[in-house]
Design an enzyme around this catalytic site. Sequence first.
Site, mmCIF file in Angstrom:
data_model
loop_
_atom_site.group_PDB
_atom_site.id
_atom_site.type_symbol
_atom_site.label_atom_id
_atom_site.label_comp_id
_atom_site.label_asym_id
_atom_site.label_seq_id
_atom_site.Cartn_x
_atom_site.Cartn_y
_atom_site.Cartn_z
ATOM 1 N N LYS A 66 -1.793 7.452 20.997
ATOM 2 C CA LYS A 66 -1.911 8.132 19.690
ATOM 3 C C LYS A 66 -3.349 8.599 19.459
ATOM 4 O O LYS A 66 -3.597 9.621 18.818
ATOM 5 C CB LYS A 66 -1.443 7.170 18.586
ATOM 6 C CG LYS A 66 -1.448 7.750 17.182
ATOM 7 C CD LYS A 66 -0.125 8.431 16.844
ATOM 8 C CE LYS A 66 -0.205 9.390 15.685
ATOM 9 N NZ LYS A 66 -0.697 8.948 14.449
ATOM 10 N N ASN A 74 -5.787 11.561 17.469
ATOM 11 C CA ASN A 74 -6.606 11.216 16.296
ATOM 12 C C ASN A 74 -8.111 11.294 16.564
ATOM 13 O O ASN A 74 -8.877 11.683 15.672
ATOM 14 C CB ASN A 74 -6.242 9.819 15.770
ATOM 15 C CG ASN A 74 -4.846 9.791 15.168
ATOM 16 O OD1 ASN A 74 -3.965 9.124 15.683
ATOM 17 N ND2 ASN A 74 -4.606 10.550 14.113
ATOM 18 N N ASN A 76 -3.123 4.119 12.103
ATOM 19 C CA ASN A 76 -3.746 4.646 13.316
ATOM 20 C C ASN A 76 -4.853 3.713 13.780
ATOM 21 O O ASN A 76 -5.416 2.958 12.979
ATOM 22 C CB ASN A 76 -4.370 6.019 13.024
ATOM 23 C CG ASN A 76 -3.323 7.123 12.983
ATOM 24 O OD1 ASN A 76 -2.366 7.130 13.767
ATOM 25 N ND2 ASN A 76 -3.503 8.062 12.070
ATOM 26 N N GLY A 113 0.849 -1.197 0.000
ATOM 27 C CA GLY A 113 0.000 0.000 0.000
ATOM 28 C C GLY A 113 0.877 1.236 0.000
ATOM 29 O O GLY A 113 1.346 1.679 1.044
ATOM 30 N N ALA A 132 0.455 7.916 1.112
ATOM 31 C CA ALA A 132 1.278 8.951 1.743
ATOM 32 C C ALA A 132 2.309 8.314 2.678
ATOM 33 O O ALA A 132 3.510 8.587 2.581
ATOM 34 C CB ALA A 132 0.372 9.922 2.495
ATOM 35 N N GLU A 187 -11.863 5.623 8.506
ATOM 36 C CA GLU A 187 -11.339 4.600 9.445
ATOM 37 C C GLU A 187 -12.105 4.677 10.787
ATOM 38 O O GLU A 187 -11.494 4.881 11.849
ATOM 39 C CB GLU A 187 -9.837 4.811 9.652
ATOM 40 C CG GLU A 187 -8.998 4.570 8.407
ATOM 41 C CD GLU A 187 -7.502 4.723 8.687
ATOM 42 O OE1 GLU A 187 -7.061 5.856 8.976
ATOM 43 O OE2 GLU A 187 -6.789 3.705 8.630
#
Length: 318
Positions: free
Chosen positions: A199, A203, A110, A14, A17, A281
């Site tokens: 994290k 997010n 994430n 994949g 970015a 997501e």
Amino acid sequence: MMGAVNKPVVGIIGTGAIGGFYGLMLARAGFDVHFLLRSEFSAVAEHGLRVDSAVHGALTLSPVQAYSSAEDMPPCDWLLVGAKTTSNAGLAPSIIQAAKPGARVLVLQNGLDVEDSLRELLPDSLHLLGGLCLICVHRDAPGQITHQALGAVNIGYHSGPATDDAARMAIVEEGAGLFRAAGIDSQAMPNLHQARWQKLVWNIPYNGLSVLLGASTTPLMADVDSRASIQALMAEVVQGAKACGHDMPPGYAEYLFLMTEKMPDYWPSMYHDFLHKRPLELEAIYARPLAAAKAAGCELPRIEALYRNLGFIDRRNA
Ligand SMILES: NC(=O)C1=CN([C@@H]2O[C@H](COP(=O)(O)OP(=O)(O)OC[C@H]3O[C@@H](n4cnc5c(N)ncnc54)[C@H](OP(=O)(O)O)[C@@H]3O)[C@@H](O)[C@H]2O)C=CC1
Ligand SMILES: CC(C)(CO)C(=O)C(=O)O
């Protein structure tokens, strides 16, 4: 385990970015890197990869060892999964195809427990690790990536043949060593679950609010009401993590809030998914933390409301 020049062979599963940025950095550091692509295969095979980085300057990689099918990739020692969590189950056959026996699979995504669904589909002989990327990157055009800020990758062991702590940490350190050799800061995380909760303190508020309010970080940080929403959401993530047995370092939410004030204006990756009508997501970033907190007896009403609103937007956007 090593490739021809004593450096591991790396496969990028994949190349968006994240996959494109870290893959290019590793290739420029001399690693033998192979990139699996989907919609951007022809463009990258023809024109290569380009990263316009506010940190490292303009970087190019051409030619790129690009593949449209994992069947054509050589056996890899390390596989870095750079797809969105929404693609994980479908990617297992490609990972298995491209993995050397005993390979290390590092999921650069994430969300909470994002490795679990992959684990069920991978052979026990593969090591599975999670990587938390602290970076601001996005795709501008096929094979063209903008890197606005930061870059570290913190790594923890999820599951696999390494059975004791010392063996797990040795593999994690091996992974951190790859990134460090490419000039990227990387720390070994002794507890991946805790690191994933940590994290999420960033997010959960910023990814969701960017979509819900149609705003990037600078306007979100400039308005009294969005600031209050961010802080309340961050406090709930800290509460959920605590209920699940993970105390955040003191002042951690405040640290991330202040860090965001100093960041360049940034659209989180969820906003790019919304813009391009890709699935959000939501399972990894909202549903799983909510379910884990609930199972520990902790309701998180603000996060639940944000998740419900995003669900509506995601279904309408499909
Ligand atoms: N961008 C960022 O700054 C950060 C992102 N993250 C996390 O990193 C992860 C990746 O995000 P990001 O790089 O932004 O996402 P992108 O959408 O930029 O990249 C995902 C890539 O995976 C490819 N892909 C998906 N399915 C397949 C498949 N079956 N075969 C081959 N390629 C496939 C996509 O190809 P196609 O173009 O065909 O869809 C795309 O190139 C996410 O979990 C995100 O939350 C974490 C920290 C920061
Ligand atoms: C912006 C940042 C650095 C927050 O940790 C990030 O990594 C993300 O967008 O997921």
